[in-house]
Design a protein around this motif. Structure first.
Motif, mmCIF file in Angstrom:
data_model
loop_
_atom_site.group_PDB
_atom_site.id
_atom_site.type_symbol
_atom_site.label_atom_id
_atom_site.label_comp_id
_atom_site.label_asym_id
_atom_site.label_seq_id
_atom_site.Cartn_x
_atom_site.Cartn_y
_atom_site.Cartn_z
ATOM 1 N N GLY A 243 -13.398 -6.789 1.848
ATOM 2 C CA GLY A 243 -12.828 -6.511 3.167
ATOM 3 C C GLY A 243 -11.320 -6.579 3.183
ATOM 4 O O GLY A 243 -10.725 -7.314 3.970
ATOM 5 N N LYS A 244 -10.703 -5.799 2.315
ATOM 6 C CA LYS A 244 -9.245 -5.775 2.192
ATOM 7 C C LYS A 244 -8.710 -4.387 2.532
ATOM 8 O O LYS A 244 -9.236 -3.380 2.038
ATOM 9 C CB LYS A 244 -8.835 -6.135 0.754
ATOM 10 C CG LYS A 244 -9.137 -7.574 0.356
ATOM 11 C CD LYS A 244 -8.119 -8.502 0.967
ATOM 12 C CE LYS A 244 -8.111 -9.839 0.263
ATOM 13 N NZ LYS A 244 -7.043 -10.711 0.773
ATOM 14 N N PRO A 245 -7.634 -4.303 3.317
ATOM 15 C CA PRO A 245 -7.140 -2.987 3.723
ATOM 16 C C PRO A 245 -6.609 -2.138 2.582
ATOM 17 O O PRO A 245 -6.579 -0.912 2.692
ATOM 18 C CB PRO A 245 -6.030 -3.322 4.736
ATOM 19 C CG PRO A 245 -5.656 -4.749 4.466
ATOM 20 C CD PRO A 245 -6.901 -5.401 3.971
ATOM 21 N N TYR A 246 -6.198 -2.771 1.455
ATOM 22 C CA TYR A 246 -5.631 -1.972 0.369
ATOM 23 C C TYR A 246 -6.634 -0.984 -0.224
ATOM 24 O O TYR A 246 -6.251 -0.002 -0.861
ATOM 25 C CB TYR A 246 -5.031 -2.852 -0.733
ATOM 26 C CG TYR A 246 -5.943 -3.878 -1.361
ATOM 27 C CD1 TYR A 246 -7.040 -3.530 -2.142
ATOM 28 C CD2 TYR A 246 -5.674 -5.239 -1.208
ATOM 29 C CE1 TYR A 246 -7.845 -4.475 -2.728
ATOM 30 C CE2 TYR A 246 -6.474 -6.204 -1.793
ATOM 31 C CZ TYR A 246 -7.555 -5.816 -2.563
ATOM 32 O OH TYR A 246 -8.353 -6.775 -3.145
ATOM 33 N N ASN A 247 -7.931 -1.206 -0.027
ATOM 34 C CA ASN A 247 -8.911 -0.276 -0.589
ATOM 35 C C ASN A 247 -8.923 1.075 0.116
ATOM 36 O O ASN A 247 -9.543 2.019 -0.373
ATOM 37 C CB ASN A 247 -10.302 -0.905 -0.555
ATOM 38 C CG ASN A 247 -10.519 -1.872 -1.709
ATOM 39 O OD1 ASN A 247 -10.137 -1.591 -2.836
ATOM 40 N ND2 ASN A 247 -11.112 -3.021 -1.422
ATOM 41 N N SER A 248 -8.222 1.174 1.240
ATOM 42 C CA SER A 248 -8.148 2.464 1.929
ATOM 43 C C SER A 248 -7.452 3.521 1.085
ATOM 44 O O SER A 248 -7.702 4.718 1.258
ATOM 45 C CB SER A 248 -7.425 2.307 3.272
ATOM 46 O OG SER A 248 -6.075 1.911 3.075
#
Length: 452
Positions: free
Chosen positions: A161-166
């Motif tokens: 659940g980390k935004p960098y994976n976007s």
């Protein structure tokens, strides 16, 4: 850096992972050559106390003679094999027995991977396979939490659940992230910790009802969120969510990649927080970092159901070339013995209160908003204003500056968001702990004087 320096060569030919590139381009990479106990040494002969245990995993230090001998002996005896086609090494059989023995399960089955990421990925495939075999092909959604870290494969990164994976176009469809159970940061004004926990549980049940329990394959949780910034659960969290998962027939998977084998003060983090999962994901400490390995440990119910599903089609069609590698298994058997029987786990229990007390003294700094952790995993969160919990501007890169200053002082720690994480090797002595305190305190005071 000279054009032929180790740093320049690293920069020229390596693709850095999870690295602050402006910082490494300015300062150069640290290229290490060897380790002694909890210390590592670089190409310039500089010595660093590694309070990160490598990457959470080098819990016995960097030169443990017993682990080195276990590897050497097994390489000489049988240097490699697989676990396909009904063939596997004797060491693989022994390790599977040992993992079930030390697990909280009275019986079960083990499947091996090369990393925690692959183990989580494998567990998702196991759930999909199981539900498909049981006539519920729609049960595919995976529940995790915001700020959780479960790995970097396409599936495990979708769980993370980390935004960098976007930037990878992730998560994949069907991966749902519930709220992070971090009371200090996410609690509402006037909300008690118990009320916050109740809200987290209510959100879980509402999500299950909204999505449909018959569409949800499983719920994954780290006992303590590690790469999220060492976030222990709010009070009573797992006691609140476990009955809900059981009520709706949703398997509960404990991601013990970081917490497992002693980090929280018990063999498993699920023991520390008093809950019983349906399966455990293990890696890192399983080999004390001396070999890349991950394991899926299935409890009795899932083990029986997956075995039945496999029997129905005559195989479980999944695996890796190095699954159950004999050298890795031999090292893991020794590592488990070292942690559990040579005083390392006892050392964590004995010195954890001292670690907490020393960090609590450092956390009196007005620019530390929260000290959080358990056992031998802790984080200090930097704030511009403690009363309002206001973080520093991201442009200041405060945690990166603290970590870099620590490196200059001969201490390795990890920046995570606005936090600095410490997860020392289990062999850390009181004197080495004092060295860590002294260097960390000095770095914090220097950086806060520059930015506050």
């Amino acid at each position: 850096m000279g054009n032929n320096s180790w740093e320049a060569r690293a920069d020229e030919y390596s693709l850095y992972g999870f690295t602050d590139l402006p910082s490494v381009h300015e300062r150069g990479a640290v290229v290490v050559t060897h380790g002694e106990g909890p210390y590592v040494f670089d190409t310039k002969g500089r010595k660093y106390l590694d309070s990160n245990s490598g990457l959470w995993n080098m819990v016995a230090g960097f030169d443990h003679p017993g682990l080195i001998k276990a590897a050497q002996d097994q390489y000489a005896r049988f240097p490699g094999y697989h676990a396909f086609f009904g063939r596997m090494s004797d060491q693989t059989v022994l390790l599977s027995e040992k993992l079930v023995e030390v697990s909280p399960f009275d019986r079960g089955r083990v499947f091996y991977t090369n990393s925690g990421s692959e183990a989580n990925d494998t567990m998702v495939k196991i759930l999909w396979f199981l539900h498909q075999a049981e006539g519920k092909p729609q049960k595919r959604k995976i529940l995790t939490r915001q700020n959780a870290y479960h790995g970097v494969t396409a599936v495990s990164a979708s769980m993370t659940g980390k935004p960098y994976n976007s930037v990878f176009g992730l998560p994949l469809p069907g991966f749902l992230h519930l709220s992070c159970p971090h009371y200090w940061r996410n609690g509402k004004p006037g909300e008690t910790e118990e009320q916050f926990t109740a809200r987290m549980a209510a959100e879980l049940e509402a999500t299950i009802i909204k999505e449909g329990a018959d569409t949800i394959a499983g719920f994954f949780a780290e006992p303590v969120m590690g790469a999220g910034g060492v976030i222990p659960p709010s009070k009573g969290y797992f006691q609140a969510v476990a009955p809900i998962l059981k009520k709706y027939g949703i398997p509960f998977i404990a991601d013990e990649v970081i917490c497992g084998f002693g980090r929280t003060g018990n063999t498993w983090g699920s023991q520390t927080y008093d809950f019983m999962p349906d399966a455990i994901i293990s890696s890192k400490n399983i080999t004390a970092g001396f070999f890349p390995m991950g394991a899926v440990i299935l409890g009795p119910d899932l083990a029986d159901r997956v075995q039945a599903a496999s029997e129905a089609i005559e195989e479980f069609p999944h695996g890796f070339t190095a699954s159950g590698h004999p050298v890795g298994c031999a090292i893991a058997l020794k590592a488990i013995d070292v942690v559990m029987n040579e005083g390392l786990a006892d050392n964590v229990v004995r010195l954890a209160p001292r670690l907490e007390a020393g960090l609590a003294e450092i956390a009196k700094n007005p620019n530390i908003g929260e000290l959080r952790g358990v056992g031998y995993m802790w984080a200090l969160e930097a704030v511009a204003d403690r009363a309002t919990k206001t973080p520093f501007a991201s442009t200041l890169s405060v945690s990166e500056r603290i970590a870099n200053t620590c490196t200059d002082l001969g201490l390795i720690c990890r920046p995570l968001g606005q936090s600095v994480v410490l997860c020392p090797p289990f062999i850390l002595t009181e004197g080495q702990m004092d060295e860590m305190f002294e260097k960390l305190d000095k770095a914090l005071k220097k950086v806060f004087a520059e930015v506050a």
